[in-house]
Design a protein around this motif. Structure first.
Motif, PDB file in Angstrom:
ATOM      1  N   UNK A  17       2.086 -12.589  -9.212  1.00 17.02           N
ATOM      2  CA  UNK A  17       1.789 -11.950  -7.919  1.00 17.02           C
ATOM      3  C   UNK A  17       3.017 -11.791  -7.029  1.00 17.02           C
ATOM      4  N   UNK A  18       3.941 -12.754  -7.101  1.00 18.70           N
ATOM      5  CA  UNK A  18       5.159 -12.654  -6.290  1.00 18.70           C
ATOM      6  C   UNK A  18       6.027 -11.484  -6.748  1.00 18.70           C
ATOM      7  N   UNK A  19       6.217 -11.349  -8.055  1.00 20.85           N
ATOM      8  CA  UNK A  19       7.067 -10.278  -8.576  1.00 20.85           C
ATOM      9  C   UNK A  19       6.422  -8.919  -8.335  1.00 20.85           C
ATOM     10  N   UNK A  20       5.091  -8.849  -8.473  1.00 18.99           N
ATOM     11  CA  UNK A  20       4.413  -7.560  -8.278  1.00 18.99           C
ATOM     12  C   UNK A  20       4.601  -7.010  -6.858  1.00 18.99           C
ATOM     13  N   UNK A  21       4.856  -7.894  -5.888  1.00 21.12           N
ATOM     14  CA  UNK A  21       5.095  -7.433  -4.517  1.00 21.12           C
ATOM     15  C   UNK A  21       6.359  -6.592  -4.419  1.00 21.12           C
ATOM     16  N   UNK A  40      14.102   2.439 -10.100  1.00 23.97           N
ATOM     17  CA  UNK A  40      14.523   2.455  -8.698  1.00 23.97           C
ATOM     18  C   UNK A  40      13.529   3.178  -7.798  1.00 23.97           C
ATOM     19  N   UNK A  41      12.718   4.084  -8.385  1.00 19.39           N
ATOM     20  CA  UNK A  41      11.744   4.809  -7.588  1.00 19.39           C
ATOM     21  C   UNK A  41      10.453   4.063  -7.373  1.00 19.39           C
ATOM     22  N   UNK A  42      10.315   2.895  -7.979  1.00 17.50           N
ATOM     23  CA  UNK A  42       9.050   2.158  -7.888  1.00 17.50           C
ATOM     24  C   UNK A  42       9.196   0.792  -7.207  1.00 17.50           C
ATOM     25  N   UNK A  43      10.325   0.566  -6.527  1.00 16.36           N
ATOM     26  CA  UNK A  43      10.471  -0.696  -5.809  1.00 16.36           C
ATOM     27  C   UNK A  43       9.842  -0.555  -4.425  1.00 16.36           C
ATOM     28  N   UNK A  44       9.354  -1.657  -3.882  1.00 16.72           N
ATOM     29  CA  UNK A  44       8.611  -1.630  -2.623  1.00 16.72           C
ATOM     30  C   UNK A  44       9.500  -1.849  -1.406  1.00 16.72           C
ATOM     31  N   UNK A  45      10.809  -1.994  -1.615  1.00 16.77           N
ATOM     32  CA  UNK A  45      11.698  -2.283  -0.480  1.00 16.77           C
ATOM     33  C   UNK A  45      12.752  -1.178  -0.280  1.00 16.77           C
ATOM     34  N   UNK A  46      12.540  -0.007  -0.936  1.00 20.34           N
ATOM     35  CA  UNK A  46      13.431   1.134  -0.768  1.00 20.34           C
ATOM     36  C   UNK A  46      12.603   2.416  -0.742  1.00 20.34           C
ATOM     37  N   UNK A  47      13.164   3.464  -0.217  1.00 23.57           N
ATOM     38  CA  UNK A  47      12.597   4.803  -0.340  1.00 23.57           C
ATOM     39  C   UNK A  47      11.339   5.043   0.467  1.00 23.57           C
ATOM     40  N   UNK A  48      10.614   6.098   0.054  1.00 22.58           N
ATOM     41  CA  UNK A  48       9.461   6.564   0.812  1.00 22.58           C
ATOM     42  C   UNK A  48       8.278   5.600   0.762  1.00 22.58           C
ATOM     43  N   UNK A  49       8.188   4.803  -0.327  1.00 24.48           N
ATOM     44  CA  UNK A  49       7.026   3.922  -0.472  1.00 24.48           C
ATOM     45  C   UNK A  49       7.323   2.497   0.002  1.00 24.48           C
ATOM     46  N   UNK A  50       8.296   2.382   0.853  1.00 20.97           N
ATOM     47  CA  UNK A  50       8.742   1.052   1.283  1.00 20.97           C
ATOM     48  C   UNK A  50       7.654   0.305   2.032  1.00 20.97           C
ATOM     49  N   UNK A  51       7.379  -0.915   1.554  1.00 22.56           N
ATOM     50  CA  UNK A  51       6.416  -1.798   2.248  1.00 22.56           C
ATOM     51  C   UNK A  51       7.042  -3.156   2.565  1.00 22.56           C
ATOM     52  N   UNK A  52       8.191  -3.450   1.975  1.00 24.41           N
ATOM     53  CA  UNK A  52       8.885  -4.720   2.200  1.00 24.41           C
ATOM     54  C   UNK A  52      10.297  -4.465   2.692  1.00 24.41           C
ATOM     55  N   UNK A  53      10.827  -5.430   3.418  1.00 21.03           N
ATOM     56  CA  UNK A  53      12.228  -5.396   3.795  1.00 21.03           C
ATOM     57  C   UNK A  53      13.011  -6.397   2.968  1.00 21.03           C
ATOM     58  N   UNK A  54      14.331  -6.396   3.103  1.00 24.34           N
ATOM     59  CA  UNK A  54      15.154  -7.316   2.330  1.00 24.34           C
ATOM     60  C   UNK A  54      14.856  -8.768   2.688  1.00 24.34           C
ATOM     61  N   UNK A  55      14.429  -9.001   3.952  1.00 22.39           N
ATOM     62  CA  UNK A  55      14.048 -10.364   4.331  1.00 22.39           C
ATOM     63  C   UNK A  55      12.841 -10.823   3.530  1.00 22.39           C
ATOM     64  N   UNK A  60      10.460 -14.045  -1.095  1.00 19.49           N
ATOM     65  CA  UNK A  60       9.912 -14.112  -2.448  1.00 19.49           C
ATOM     66  C   UNK A  60      10.843 -14.918  -3.348  1.00 19.49           C
ATOM     67  N   UNK A  61      12.147 -14.677  -3.259  1.00 19.87           N
ATOM     68  CA  UNK A  61      13.118 -15.416  -4.062  1.00 19.87           C
ATOM     69  C   UNK A  61      13.061 -16.905  -3.734  1.00 19.87           C
ATOM     70  N   UNK A  62      12.922 -17.237  -2.450  1.00 14.97           N
ATOM     71  CA  UNK A  62      12.861 -18.647  -2.066  1.00 14.97           C
ATOM     72  C   UNK A  62      11.628 -19.327  -2.655  1.00 14.97           C
ATOM     73  N   UNK A  63      10.491 -18.596  -2.678  1.00 13.14           N
ATOM     74  CA  UNK A  63       9.277 -19.176  -3.269  1.00 13.14           C
ATOM     75  C   UNK A  63       9.453 -19.412  -4.770  1.00 13.14           C
ATOM     76  N   UNK A  64      10.142 -18.495  -5.444  1.00 16.83           N
ATOM     77  CA  UNK A  64      10.390 -18.681  -6.879  1.00 16.83           C
ATOM     78  C   UNK A  64      11.263 -19.899  -7.113  1.00 16.83           C
ATOM     79  N   UNK A  65      12.301 -20.067  -6.301  1.00 16.59           N
ATOM     80  CA  UNK A  65      13.171 -21.235  -6.443  1.00 16.59           C
ATOM     81  C   UNK A  65      12.390 -22.507  -6.180  1.00 16.59           C
ATOM     82  N   UNK A  66      11.547 -22.486  -5.150  1.00 18.10           N
ATOM     83  CA  UNK A  66      10.756 -23.672  -4.829  1.00 18.10           C
ATOM     84  C   UNK A  66       9.861 -24.060  -5.993  1.00 18.10           C
ATOM     85  N   UNK A  67       9.251 -23.065  -6.656  1.00 22.57           N
ATOM     86  CA  UNK A  67       8.420 -23.342  -7.832  1.00 22.57           C
ATOM     87  C   UNK A  67       9.242 -23.971  -8.954  1.00 22.57           C
ATOM     88  N   UNK A  68      10.467 -23.492  -9.125  1.00 23.06           N
ATOM     89  CA  UNK A  68      11.304 -23.958 -10.236  1.00 23.06           C
ATOM     90  C   UNK A  68      11.793 -25.386 -10.047  1.00 23.06           C
TER      91      UNK A  68
END
Length: 870
Positions: A17-21, A40-55, A60-68
């Motif tokens: 679920x984290x990666x799918x975001x 590159x056209x299907x990422x959620x943090x770039x382009x016209x379909x942007x729903x996420x920012x780099x923050x 998401x990366x921090x949650x993955x590290x915490x799991x690891x």
């Protein structure tokens, strides 16, 4: 850092679920238009379909590290360790976020780029953000790599679920993710089920298992504080296993013997066969210790990590059968058995967390083996999910004994020339570490012994397993470079070394006040061995051993005047190196081979040949009878062989056949034998050595080189019979077999040629290449190469178009050794190289790459080469 532990924490149900975001679905019909669809056209943090920012990507990366870095519930030991220091978590998360943001910069087509795989996507992301890991420690960079590869798997899994998606090789990523999901899910599901009490006991049990089983007996090496033993991790020489050949001709030589960890990988129920001294018990010890420590080789890591090993020697349960799980630890004499929580072993097995190592089916009486088989059937049904490994001597149970219960069959392979050389070198290095008085001569002993086993036929035949190799090394050193001829002489010399010269050369006094000469020791040990033989036991109660000595001491005055039965028993236990107490109040011989030899001596001295003949149809008496023939006088030997040929009332036809074949196997051990008896044995058995099945053909090999004189003339048989004869002859690891095989080398029948090609490693490289390989029709035939010497021999023969990689090579060795490069048409990998396959571009006419079924999927294969998974 253990990558498997990190991966186990990254549960797919949490990571996916984290990666799918990070991704969005393409619009309707996206796969139907001509223009390429790019990542590159299907990422959620770039382009016209942007729903996420780099923050959001950083979160998401921090949650993955915490799991690891967070241990799973119930984890203990290494499974609780952090992969990086706490103050580096944020740095790893920032690096991972930069790498994941690079998804928006990739110009990769997710439909047309059919070769895109998780490893390739990971490399693309690394190249797109080359400075992401700058400033991380080595552990931090490794953690970043594991997380990035895991994310790549889930990214590609997301694409494979899109309607209309058609890339062929991305399906393999779904399979890999599924396998990972299964393995991680199973491990994660098991660990939380443990209570704190269970977890605490398992930690203690794992530590004790590693300590109790981390030693081997290596004959002739005396450690200051642990005579005749050596740490398992220092002395273990990797054993190799052979699998049964496929029922259908695969187009090449048989699969070569592979390291045991590769052969065992992917199997959950295995019967391992091996002759006396081949290392069956050592293999199970090694598995128990490696599993208890969590220090497993890569092929076994996923299957065995986190399991609880139970090493169960059948000899301990010969009378009453295998105990119930709750009695496992007490039955094997584990000192902490009483501390186990009630019902713990049953909970381990019901959770599918056990590794059951059942050693020595042949140690059970023949009428008890069927009960053992039924118990295994019941247990595997009652306790699914566990791993079961059972060992036996080859002839103790029939070929399909456990097949119906889902067990695969493997055989421990005889030591190859390279194995023997490695053992001899390691043995002498171990001896040198003891700083002995003959340190300056050990190098000379090593060189002369290496040369002797290469050029002396009898020695080469003896040095086929770790036990015999260790004895040869010890005796060669003990006798300052002289070795006895033949198996009987070897055992006699070993007894002399262990019973007479051992203490004297170690300058040890009579610490117990008893100083027995060699012969009384042998006589007393024979009494114990004979009792075990008659009673069908591989060990005996201490009380029975003392009583047995008490019965015979009055007849051995040299021993009787130095102490009572209790004192003599302790002396034999502590000072001979042949007896041990594997559990409290239990005694056995350090190896079954010595028990059989001493029992044979006792039987011959008692002239009790009727006892031998009445039991000759039983597999556990085979070695005793063969040794008795070697020890008997000529007239006794003739009577024994004639008795084996004579009918015995009440036995089955198969058992009568076994007795006659045993007579043939015994002939080579007779120092002196009436020619008429020898001729009679051959007359009775000549027609019996025309095998009708592959299993029967292979089984004839145990008779030894004499069977070569009894096989029919190769030119006079059909192609099918010729194949079976080739199987029999190549199962005899003696260069005498080459003379027989020359009669088969011109056969056009493919299975015959494949069998001959696949046997190369058993014989002298140069001679076999000259007399067999050079004469085999190369049409559609794969030629195996197990080492650089064999590659060189093939090069000298002009190369071969079809080649099987049957040993461990580096890429450079293969590129340099496969000559001419433009002559190679097909390559079969029976061993993994651990490298990407781009190097195959060095062979311009290579059309096909075959991958053996036990190897992982390869990457980097040039486009023009077809990949076939066997």
């Amino acid at each position: 850092m253990d990558p498997m532990i990190i991966t186990a924490r990254l549960l797919p149900k949490v990571v996916a679920p984290l990666v799918r975001k990070l991704l969005v679905r393409p619009g309707p019909g996206a796969f139907l238009v001509d223009r390429p669809l790019r990542i590159s056209g299907l990422v959620s943090f770039r382009g016209e379909q942007r729903t996420l920012g780099e923050r959001d990507v950083r979160r998401i990366a921090a949650k993955l590290v915490d799991r690891a870095v967070t241990p799973l519930p119930g984890a203990t030991g290494a499974a609780r360790e952090r992969p990086v220091a706490p103050d580096e978590d944020r740095a790893v998360a920032d690096a991972l976020a930069r790498s994941l943001c690079a998804l928006g910069d990739l110009d990769l087509e997710i439909v047309q780029d059919a070769r895109l795989e998780a490893a390739a996507l990971t490399r693309q992301l690394r190249r797109a953000a080359p400075d992401a890991t700058h400033g991380l420690t080595g552990d931090g960079a490794e953690l970043h790599g594991i997380l990035l590869h895991t994310a790549a798997l889930h990214v590609l899994e997301f694409f494979t679920r899109l309607s209309g998606f058609g890339a062929r090789t991305l399906v393999e990523n779904r399979r890999a993710l599924g396998r990972l999901d299964d393995a991680v899910g199973a491990l994660a599901a098991r660990l939380p089920s443990r209570s704190a009490e269970d977890a605490g006991f398992e930690t203690r049990y794992a530590h004790d298992t590693a300590v109790l089983h981390n030693h081997l007996t290596i004959f002739g090496i005396d450690l200051a504080h642990s005579p005749d033993s050596w740490p398992l991790d220092a002395a273990y020489l990797g054993l190799r296993c052979e699998t049964e050949p496929p029922a259908v001709d695969s187009g090449g030589p048989p699969e070569p013997a592979v390291p045991a960890e590769h052969a065992l990988s992917g199997r959950c129920r295995i019967l391992v066969r091996g002759v006396a001294g081949s290392g069956k018990t050592t293999l199970l010890q090694w598995l128990a210790v490696a599993t208890a420590r969590g220090e497993l080789p890569a092929p076994l890591h996923r299957a065995l990590y986190g399991r609880v090993p139970f090493l169960l020697p059948v000899r301990r349960f010969a009378r009453h059968g295998l105990p119930s799980p709750g009695d496992f630890l007490a039955a094997v004499g584990y000192p902490g058995a009483e501390a186990q929580p009630p019902g713990w072993a049953d909970r381990v097995l019901r959770a599918g967390r056990g590794l059951l190592l059942i050693d020595g089916v042949d140690e059970a009486p023949e009428d008890g083996r069927e009960r053992l088989r039924r118990k295994l059937r019941d247990w595997t049904a009652l306790y699914p999910g566990n791993i079961w490994i059972v060992t036996s001597r080859p002839s103790a149970v029939r070929a399909d004994w456990l097949t119906a219960d889902g067990f695969a069959e493997l055989s421990l392979a005889p030591m190859s020339r390279e194995d023997i050389a490695a053992f001899i070198q390691r043995w002498h290095r171990a001896a040198a570490q003891q700083e002995p008085d003959d340190l300056d001569r050990l190098g000379h002993y090593e060189r002369t012994l290496l040369n002797a086993v290469r050029i002396t036929r009898d020695l080469g035949r003896l040095a086929t397993n770790p036990l015999m190799c260790g004895m040869l090394c010890a005796l060669h050193r003990d006798r300052r470079g002289y070795l006895p001829d033949g198996r009987k002489e070897l055992y006699e010399a070993a007894l002399s070394m262990l019973l007479e010269r051992r203490d004297r050369e170690r300058a040890m006094g009579t610490t117990d006040g008893i100083d027995l000469p060699r012969q009384p020791k042998i006589q007393l040990l024979q009494k114990i061995a004979h009792w075990m033989l008659v009673n069908g036991r591989s060990e005996m109660d201490r009380e029975i051993a003392v009583d047995t000595l008490a019965q015979h001491l009055p007849a051995i005055p040299d021993a009787a005047r130095q102490g009572g039965p209790e004192e003599i028993y302790r002396h034999l236990l502590n000072r001979t190196g042949l007896l041990r107490e594997p559990a409290p109040n239990t005694v056995d011989f350090v190896h079954r081979t010595f028990q059989d030899f001493l029992a044979a001596r006792a039987t011959v001295q008692r002239h009790d040949f009727g006892l031998l003949l009445n039991h000759a149809h039983l597999s556990e008496w085979e070695d005793v009878i063969r040794m008795a023939v070697a020890l008997a006088r000529p007239d006794e030997c003739a009577a024994l062989l004639n008795g084996l040929l004579a009918p015995l009332p009440g036995i089955r036809a198969a058992e009568a056949r076994h007795r006659k074949l045993l007579a043939a196997a015994c002939v080579e051990h007779a120092a002196e034998l009436d020619p008429e008896v020898r001729h009679r044995v051959r007359r009775f058995t000549r027609d019996m050595v025309r095998p009708s099945t592959v299993a029967g053909a292979r089984a004839l090999g145990w008779i030894g080189p004499i069977v070569l004189e009894m096989l029919p003339e190769p030119a006079e048989v059909s192609d099918g019979e010729a194949y079976l004869l080739a199987v029999t002859a190549t199962s005899i690891a003696d260069d005498m077999a080459i003379d027989y095989l020359t009669g088969l080398r011109k056969r056009a029948y493919h299975p015959v040629r494949a069998q001959l090609a696949g046997a190369w490693r058993r014989y002298d490289t140069a001679r076999y290449a000259r007399e067999i390989i050079a004469h085999l029709d190369p049409d559609q035939l794969f030629f195996p190469a197990a080492d650089v010497a064999e590659l060189s021999a093939l090069r000298d023969l002009g190369g071969r178009p079809y080649l099987q990689v049957a040993g461990e090579f580096t890429v450079a060795e293969l590129i340099d050794g496969i000559v001419p490069a433009d002559g190679l048409r097909r390559l079969w990998l029976a061993y993994g190289l651990g490298a990407s396959m781009e190097w195959l571009a060095a062979f311009p006419r290579l059309e096909e790459l075959r991958i053996s079924r036990r190897l992982p999927r390869v990457t980097g294969v040039p486009d023009a080469i077809r990949v076939v998974e066997l």
